[in-house]
Design a protein around this motif. Structure first.
Motif, PDB file in Angstrom:
ATOM      1  N   VAL A 125     -14.600  61.048  -9.664  1.00 11.34           N
ATOM      2  CA  VAL A 125     -14.386  60.117  -8.552  1.00 11.34           C
ATOM      3  C   VAL A 125     -14.144  60.942  -7.295  1.00 11.34           C
ATOM      4  CG1 VAL A 125     -13.015  58.202  -7.652  1.00 11.34           C
ATOM      5  CG2 VAL A 125     -13.293  58.469 -10.127  1.00 11.34           C
ATOM      6  N   LYS A 126     -14.799  60.572  -6.213  1.00 10.12           N
ATOM      7  CA  LYS A 126     -14.555  61.254  -4.946  1.00 10.12           C
ATOM      8  C   LYS A 126     -14.573  60.220  -3.828  1.00 10.12           C
ATOM      9  CE  LYS A 126     -19.220  62.496  -3.326  1.00 10.12           C
ATOM     10  NZ  LYS A 126     -20.068  63.621  -2.861  1.00 10.12           N
ATOM     11  N   GLY A 127     -14.040  60.622  -2.675  1.00  5.78           N
ATOM     12  CA  GLY A 127     -14.049  59.699  -1.558  1.00  5.78           C
ATOM     13  C   GLY A 127     -13.219  60.191  -0.389  1.00  5.78           C
ATOM     14  N   ARG A 128     -13.111  59.322   0.605  1.00  5.24           N
ATOM     15  CA  ARG A 128     -12.370  59.648   1.815  1.00  5.24           C
ATOM     16  C   ARG A 128     -12.051  58.360   2.556  1.00  5.24           C
ATOM     17  NH1 ARG A 128     -13.306  61.553   7.107  1.00  5.24           N
ATOM     18  NH2 ARG A 128     -11.676  63.000   7.749  1.00  5.24           N
ATOM     19  N   ILE A 129     -10.901  58.317   3.220  1.00  2.00           N
ATOM     20  CA  ILE A 129     -10.550  57.184   4.067  1.00  2.00           C
ATOM     21  C   ILE A 129     -10.005  57.705   5.399  1.00  2.00           C
ATOM     22  CG2 ILE A 129      -9.973  55.687   2.106  1.00  2.00           C
ATOM     23  CD1 ILE A 129      -6.975  56.175   3.075  1.00  2.00           C
ATOM     24  N   THR A 130     -10.069  56.856   6.417  1.00  2.17           N
ATOM     25  CA  THR A 130      -9.395  57.125   7.693  1.00  2.17           C
ATOM     26  C   THR A 130      -8.830  55.819   8.216  1.00  2.17           C
ATOM     27  OG1 THR A 130     -11.442  56.831   8.975  1.00  2.17           O
ATOM     28  CG2 THR A 130     -10.892  59.072   8.285  1.00  2.17           C
ATOM     29  N   GLY A 131      -7.865  55.922   9.105  1.00  3.33           N
ATOM     30  CA  GLY A 131      -7.255  54.711   9.650  1.00  3.33           C
ATOM     31  C   GLY A 131      -6.235  55.032  10.716  1.00  3.33           C
ATOM     32  N   PHE A 132      -5.377  54.054  11.004  1.00  6.71           N
ATOM     33  CA  PHE A 132      -4.364  54.176  12.044  1.00  6.71           C
ATOM     34  C   PHE A 132      -3.051  53.604  11.536  1.00  6.71           C
ATOM     35  CE2 PHE A 132      -8.456  54.091  14.091  1.00  6.71           C
ATOM     36  CZ  PHE A 132      -8.368  55.080  15.060  1.00  6.71           C
ATOM     37  N   GLN A 133      -1.954  54.225  11.935  1.00  9.41           N
ATOM     38  CA  GLN A 133      -0.639  53.742  11.515  1.00  9.41           C
ATOM     39  C   GLN A 133      -0.056  52.779  12.537  1.00  9.41           C
ATOM     40  OE1 GLN A 133       2.521  54.469  12.937  1.00  9.41           O
ATOM     41  NE2 GLN A 133       1.756  55.688  14.637  1.00  9.41           N
ATOM     42  N   TYR A 134       0.757  51.852  11.997  1.00 14.07           N
ATOM     43  CA  TYR A 134       1.506  50.920  12.835  1.00 14.07           C
ATOM     44  C   TYR A 134       2.988  51.142  12.582  1.00 14.07           C
ATOM     45  CZ  TYR A 134       3.514  46.485  14.449  1.00 14.07           C
ATOM     46  OH  TYR A 134       4.282  45.537  15.078  1.00 14.07           O
ATOM     47  N   ASN A 135       3.728  51.441  13.651  1.00 11.32           N
ATOM     48  CA  ASN A 135       5.162  51.644  13.574  1.00 11.32           C
ATOM     49  C   ASN A 135       5.509  52.809  12.648  1.00 11.32           C
ATOM     50  OD1 ASN A 135       7.574  50.918  14.764  1.00 11.32           O
ATOM     51  ND2 ASN A 135       8.190  49.609  13.062  1.00 11.32           N
ATOM     52  N   THR A 136       6.318  52.625  11.605  1.00 12.22           N
ATOM     53  CA  THR A 136       6.889  53.774  10.893  1.00 12.22           C
ATOM     54  C   THR A 136       6.746  53.667   9.380  1.00 12.22           C
ATOM     55  OG1 THR A 136       9.037  52.667  11.008  1.00 12.22           O
ATOM     56  CG2 THR A 136       8.559  54.330  12.698  1.00 12.22           C
ATOM     57  N   ARG A 166      -2.888  51.028 -15.349  1.00 10.55           N
ATOM     58  CA  ARG A 166      -3.460  51.842 -14.283  1.00 10.55           C
ATOM     59  C   ARG A 166      -3.346  53.334 -14.588  1.00 10.55           C
ATOM     60  NH1 ARG A 166      -4.663  49.058  -9.581  1.00 10.55           N
ATOM     61  NH2 ARG A 166      -3.838  46.923  -9.532  1.00 10.55           N
ATOM     62  N   LYS A 167      -4.366  54.078 -14.158  1.00  8.91           N
ATOM     63  CA  LYS A 167      -4.336  55.527 -14.220  1.00  8.91           C
ATOM     64  C   LYS A 167      -4.567  56.062 -12.810  1.00  8.91           C
ATOM     65  CE  LYS A 167      -6.525  59.616 -16.227  1.00  8.91           C
ATOM     66  NZ  LYS A 167      -7.588  60.153 -17.117  1.00  8.91           N
ATOM     67  N   HIS A 168      -3.662  56.913 -12.368  1.00  8.63           N
ATOM     68  CA  HIS A 168      -3.725  57.418 -11.001  1.00  8.63           C
ATOM     69  C   HIS A 168      -4.920  58.339 -10.797  1.00  8.63           C
ATOM     70  CE1 HIS A 168      -2.591  60.245  -7.694  1.00  8.63           C
ATOM     71  NE2 HIS A 168      -2.269  59.096  -7.117  1.00  8.63           N
ATOM     72  N   ILE A 169      -5.597  58.165  -9.660  1.00  2.98           N
ATOM     73  CA  ILE A 169      -6.689  59.055  -9.270  1.00  2.98           C
ATOM     74  C   ILE A 169      -6.291  59.849  -8.034  1.00  2.98           C
ATOM     75  CG2 ILE A 169      -9.063  59.188  -8.443  1.00  2.98           C
ATOM     76  CD1 ILE A 169      -9.692  56.713 -10.109  1.00  2.98           C
ATOM     77  N   TYR A 205      -2.839  64.214  -3.980  1.00  5.29           N
ATOM     78  CA  TYR A 205      -2.446  63.408  -2.821  1.00  5.29           C
ATOM     79  C   TYR A 205      -2.657  64.191  -1.526  1.00  5.29           C
ATOM     80  CZ  TYR A 205       1.878  66.109  -2.175  1.00  5.29           C
ATOM     81  OH  TYR A 205       2.781  67.111  -1.946  1.00  5.29           O
ATOM     82  N   THR A 206      -2.748  63.441  -0.449  1.00  4.22           N
ATOM     83  CA  THR A 206      -2.700  63.974   0.905  1.00  4.22           C
ATOM     84  C   THR A 206      -1.701  63.123   1.677  1.00  4.22           C
ATOM     85  OG1 THR A 206      -5.007  64.707   0.863  1.00  4.22           O
ATOM     86  CG2 THR A 206      -4.000  64.413   3.017  1.00  4.22           C
ATOM     87  N   CYS A 207      -0.869  63.761   2.480  1.00  2.65           N
ATOM     88  CA  CYS A 207       0.127  63.036   3.269  1.00  2.65           C
ATOM     89  C   CYS A 207      -0.085  63.337   4.746  1.00  2.65           C
ATOM     90  CB  CYS A 207       1.539  63.439   2.841  1.00  2.65           C
ATOM     91  SG  CYS A 207       2.853  62.485   3.660  1.00  2.65           S
ATOM     92  N   ALA A 208      -0.084  62.306   5.571  1.00  2.00           N
ATOM     93  CA  ALA A 208      -0.254  62.460   7.014  1.00  2.00           C
ATOM     94  C   ALA A 208       1.044  62.095   7.719  1.00  2.00           C
ATOM     95  CB  ALA A 208      -1.389  61.566   7.516  1.00  2.00           C
ATOM     96  N   GLU A 209       1.435  62.925   8.667  1.00  2.00           N
ATOM     97  CA  GLU A 209       2.561  62.623   9.542  1.00  2.00           C
ATOM     98  C   GLU A 209       2.025  62.430  10.946  1.00  2.00           C
ATOM     99  OE1 GLU A 209       5.528  65.624   9.452  1.00  2.00           O
ATOM    100  OE2 GLU A 209       6.253  65.080   7.462  1.00  2.00           O
ATOM    101  N   GLU A 246     -12.349  65.619   1.865  1.00  2.00           N
ATOM    102  CA  GLU A 246     -12.742  64.608   0.894  1.00  2.00           C
ATOM    103  C   GLU A 246     -12.167  64.991  -0.466  1.00  2.00           C
ATOM    104  OE1 GLU A 246     -17.013  62.781   0.449  1.00  2.00           O
ATOM    105  OE2 GLU A 246     -16.917  64.582  -0.773  1.00  2.00           O
ATOM    106  N   PHE A 247     -11.568  64.037  -1.170  1.00  7.13           N
ATOM    107  CA  PHE A 247     -11.008  64.358  -2.482  1.00  7.13           C
ATOM    108  C   PHE A 247     -12.077  64.217  -3.558  1.00  7.13           C
ATOM    109  CE2 PHE A 247     -10.580  59.723  -2.682  1.00  7.13           C
ATOM    110  CZ  PHE A 247     -10.880  59.451  -4.008  1.00  7.13           C
ATOM    111  N   GLU A 248     -11.923  64.967  -4.637  1.00  4.01           N
ATOM    112  CA  GLU A 248     -12.762  64.806  -5.815  1.00  4.01           C
ATOM    113  C   GLU A 248     -11.895  65.054  -7.044  1.00  4.01           C
ATOM    114  OE1 GLU A 248     -16.729  66.718  -7.946  1.00  4.01           O
ATOM    115  OE2 GLU A 248     -16.599  66.665  -5.750  1.00  4.01           O
ATOM    116  N   VAL A 249     -11.899  64.114  -7.992  1.00  7.13           N
ATOM    117  CA  VAL A 249     -11.012  64.165  -9.152  1.00  7.13           C
ATOM    118  C   VAL A 249     -11.825  64.006 -10.428  1.00  7.13           C
ATOM    119  CG1 VAL A 249      -9.121  62.979 -10.359  1.00  7.13           C
ATOM    120  CG2 VAL A 249      -9.024  63.291  -7.875  1.00  7.13           C
TER     121      VAL A 249
END
Length: 285
Positions: A125-136, A166-169, A205-209, A246-249
């Motif tokens: 499984v592979k993929g990518r997302i983008t977006g915008f944060q609201y508040n905190t 569920r199995k985490h990807i 995982y990836t974490c964005a600040e 892009e992640f690939e698992v």
């Protein structure tokens, strides 16, 4: 030793002679534009140049997707482009500009979900997302929560068995930035409040600040921090990057189980949210 040096020289020389492919500019739909990804160039192989933030040229290392089946595609500008129980809506940023994003339903808390049945067995499984944060958003605020709950403020990608197990990807988390008092990313080095992800997340995982903010940024979708595209993103090795790869698992076995993408928050949309402007998930045997 000489043979090794000659081989290394040959590789470098080949890369210089072949070079990357032509520069690809941003991908635009309506009034919204985003940086091109490998998914926009399914036949690309190797290094590809794309126009990045502020006109900078960036390098992507792409693999052809002919053998990959796209199972989830998120495009809030196309009819039905959000899917599942995500909704497309027009949101205002702090400058009063309008942006169309895929979000949770108004008033909801917990997770909004897209679930898709692949047409054939898969293992990768592979993929990518983008977006915008609201508040905190709070990243990984509650370590005791299970995979079936809203364990992250962000996006959870899982397999779902016929018994609804569920199995985490992969997980995309969004947390507080520098200068704000709240949960930060696990890789954060300037705060002691950086909760680690749950055991089932592991290193996938990836974490964005979002960057240091002031009150003008709060209570709006922030146009200056394109999540996993700019700002700060980091993974389990602690390295920081402006653009999440892009992640690939490898899931470890062949399966036909449905793939689920959940947009999760532990509070309702008035307190925190993420709006997605792009997402693609692929599977392959």
């Amino acid at each position: 030793m000489a043979a090794t040096l000659f081989a290394m020289f040959a590789i470098v020389l080949t890369m210089c002679l072949v070079g990357p492919q032509a520069v690809m500019s941003s991908v635009c739909h309506g009034g919204n534009c985003r940086k091109a990804t490998c998914a926009d160039m399914p036949n690309a192989r190797g290094v590809v140049l794309v126009t990045g933030d502020h006109g900078r040229v960036e390098r992507l290392n792409c693999v052809p997707t002919q053998n990959w089946q796209r199972v989830i595609s998120i495009n809030p500008l196309s009819p039905g482009g959000c899917g599942g129980n995500l909704v497309s809506g027009t949101k205002s940023d702090r400058f009063g500009r309008q942006r169309t994003l895929c979000t949770r339903r108004i008033g909801s808390r917990g997770c909004a979900e897209i679930t898709v049945n692949p047409s054939s067995a898969y293992r990768y499984v592979k993929g990518r997302i983008t977006g915008f944060q609201y508040n905190t958003p709070d990243g990984f605020p509650w370590n005791f929560k299970s995979l079936t709950e809203s364990y992250v403020d962000g996006v959870s990608i899982t397999q779902v068995s016929p018994w609804n197990q569920r199995k985490h990807i992969y997980t995309y988390a969004v947390a507080f930035g520098e200068g704000l008092h709240g949960p930060h990313c696990p890789c954060n080095s300037y705060s002691t409040w950086n909760p680690q992800p749950q055991f089932f997340v592991g290193r996938n995982y990836t974490c964005a600040e979002f960057p240091r903010l002031n009150n003008l940024h709060l209570w709006h979708f922030d146009p200056q921090d394109h999540l996993f595209e700019g700002g700060y993103s980091c993974g389990p090795d602690g390295s920081r990057t402006g653009r999440a790869p892009e992640f690939e698992v490898d899931t470890g076995r062949s399966s036909t189980d449905p793939i689920s993408l959940r947009l999760c928050m532990d509070n309702n949309y008035l307190d925190e949210d993420i709006g997605l402007d792009f997402g693609e998930i692929y599977v392959s045997a």
